[in-house]
Scaffold this active site. Structure first.
Site, PDB file in Angstrom:
ATOM      1  N   ASP A   1       0.831  -1.202   0.000  1.00  0.00           N
ATOM      2  CA  ASP A   1       0.000   0.000   0.000  1.00  0.00           C
ATOM      3  C   ASP A   1       0.872   1.261   0.000  1.00  0.00           C
ATOM      4  O   ASP A   1       1.837   1.354   0.771  1.00  0.00           O
ATOM      5  CB  ASP A   1      -0.903  -0.023   1.235  1.00  0.00           C
ATOM      6  CG  ASP A   1      -2.049   0.954   1.126  1.00  0.00           C
ATOM      7  OD1 ASP A   1      -2.942   0.731   0.300  1.00  0.00           O
ATOM      8  OD2 ASP A   1      -2.040   1.947   1.875  1.00  0.00           O
TER       9      ASP A   1
ATOM     10  N   GLU B   1       1.462  -0.074  -4.771  1.00  0.00           N
ATOM     11  CA  GLU B   1       0.580   1.069  -5.037  1.00  0.00           C
ATOM     12  C   GLU B   1       1.436   2.326  -4.970  1.00  0.00           C
ATOM     13  O   GLU B   1       2.039   2.621  -3.930  1.00  0.00           O
ATOM     14  CB  GLU B   1      -0.550   1.122  -4.015  1.00  0.00           C
ATOM     15  CG  GLU B   1      -1.535   2.235  -4.291  1.00  0.00           C
ATOM     16  CD  GLU B   1      -2.494   2.472  -3.138  1.00  0.00           C
ATOM     17  OE1 GLU B   1      -3.604   2.962  -3.397  1.00  0.00           O
ATOM     18  OE2 GLU B   1      -2.125   2.198  -1.976  1.00  0.00           O
TER      19      GLU B   1
END
Length: 400
Positions: A42, A99
């Site tokens: 993330d 990400e």
């Protein structure tokens, strides 16, 4: 005190601390030893913070500067990812995707290099930011469709830019984006399935790894909540209060329209399994209300219906496993200024594919000189081929 780039409950970790990094690697190796197949990392390009703490430049009317551009791609990012690769990924058959908001093609070439020293691929967001409000002060909050010419330019830049040096991740949906059939397609009952299949066709014939987000394979739509109390998403609630209550630059009804089109909660409604209570998701009261259209859009019905969106995704996946040109072929955009039809070619030696997608509900007529007379229609979201005539949201792929 501590730094939180996102919600106050989410303190950022200090990756400059080697003990912290080792603790993270130990945790990851715990799961590797359990047999996981990979990791999604993330906002991974935000882990290395700058050495100085200078003020950023706020946008007009904003009290503070956005933090993303200040902390993204910091001075030790690649050092830490290479260390993670050596400590966790090396020697294992793992899939890794990072990400990376704000990443450029140049960033992705280093992060997801075919040399394999950091990650396998990254999630970039450029194509997800093309339909923002013309007023930059309103950011993403808008209810107008994307300009196809802009979408072509963005996707083509990444296809060509990473060809042979890095790897693309291909996606329309995730937990932070509204439903693509409502956003780039047409959710009206007459067109929902056609446009969902068209969008799937466009994405799955590109080079990279496709990601299918829960319900995308059913053609699930935005929820179209009508009250602010229907929402739980912090970003949506904060935006409403900022633009309606504090700045008073958007009327309540207009802002609710923006939320209905762009809120992240559109992707977070319960998965629509069947037509029972709460779409078969739970007998308890779910966190978000179930989309009201679940009796006619659900997995059980899709499995029973020939020609469903689900069955079309299954066909696309099968083709990707059997046609090497989809994996390794080069990409060539056709008619970049065409505002209604997205067409591109894939080439690998003597193998060629022509992908044609009508992004409108209107009939379009297009002739492609690249298409030989003996070309084979590989897949389409219509049962019969009308050659140069493209019906509403028609998608077709020729092989030759």
């Amino acid at each position: 005190y501590y730094l939180h780039s996102f919600a106050v409950e989410q303190p950022d970790l200090n990756w400059d601390n080697p003990q912290l990094r080792q603790a993270v690697y130990d945790m990851m190796n715990f799961w590797v030893n359990k047999g996981v197949d990979g990791f999604r990392l993330d906002v991974i390009n935000l882990i290395s913070k700058p050495d100085s703490f200078a003020d950023g430049q706020p946008e007009a009317g904003e009290p503070y500067a956005a933090i993303g551009g200040i902390i993204a791609n910091g001075p030790h990012l690649h050092e830490y990812l290479q260390e993670m690769n050596q400590q966790v990924f090396a020697g294992h058959q793992l899939m890794t995707v990072g990400e990376t908001p704000g990443a450029t093609v140049a960033d992705a070439k280093q992060l997801a290099s075919s040399q394999g020293q950091e990650l396998n691929m990254v999630f970039e967001f450029e194509h997800m930011g093309l339909d923002g409000n013309p007023d930059p002060a309103l950011g993403k909050w808008n209810d107008q469709p994307v300009r196809l010419v802009d979408l072509k330019q963005s996707l083509s830049k990444w296809q060509i830019g990473l060809q042979g040096t890095a790897w693309n991740s291909l996606y329309w949906n995730n937990h932070d984006q509204p439903r693509i059939v409502s956003r780039f397609g047409d959710e009206r009952p007459a067109y929902r399935e056609r446009s969902a299949k068209m969008l799937a066709t466009l994405l799955h014939f590109l080079q990279g790894t496709p990601y299918i987000y829960e319900g995308e394979e059913l053609g699930m739509t935005n929820a179209h909540f009508t009250k602010l109390t229907d929402y739980q998403d912090l970003e949506s609630l904060n935006a409403y209060h900022h633009f309606v209550d504090d700045e008073q630059v958007v009327q309540p009804e207009q802002m609710l329209g923006y939320l209905a089109h762009m809120s992240r909660d559109n992707a977070r409604t319960p998965m629509q399994w069947d037509d029972s209570q709460n779409a078969g998701f739970s007998t308890a009261t779910p966190w978000l209300a179930v989309n009201a259209n679940y009796p006619r859009i659900n997995a059980q019905l899709a499995q029973r219906t020939p020609g469903s969106v689900l069955s079309y995704y299954q066909r696309l996946i099968k083709l990707r496993h059997h046609l090497p040109v989809i994996t390794t072929g080069t990409y060539h955009l056709l008619s970049p200024d065409d505002a209604a039809v997205y067409a591109y070619m894939r080439h690998m030696g003597s193998q060629h594919l022509l992908v044609i997608c009508n992004f409108t509900a209107a009939t379009q007529t297009r002739h492609f000189a690249e298409l030989p007379a003996d070309a084979h229609l590989l897949i389409s979201n219509y049962d019969e081929d009308h050659q140069d005539v493209l019906r509403a949201y028609e998608a077709k792929v020729y092989q030759f």
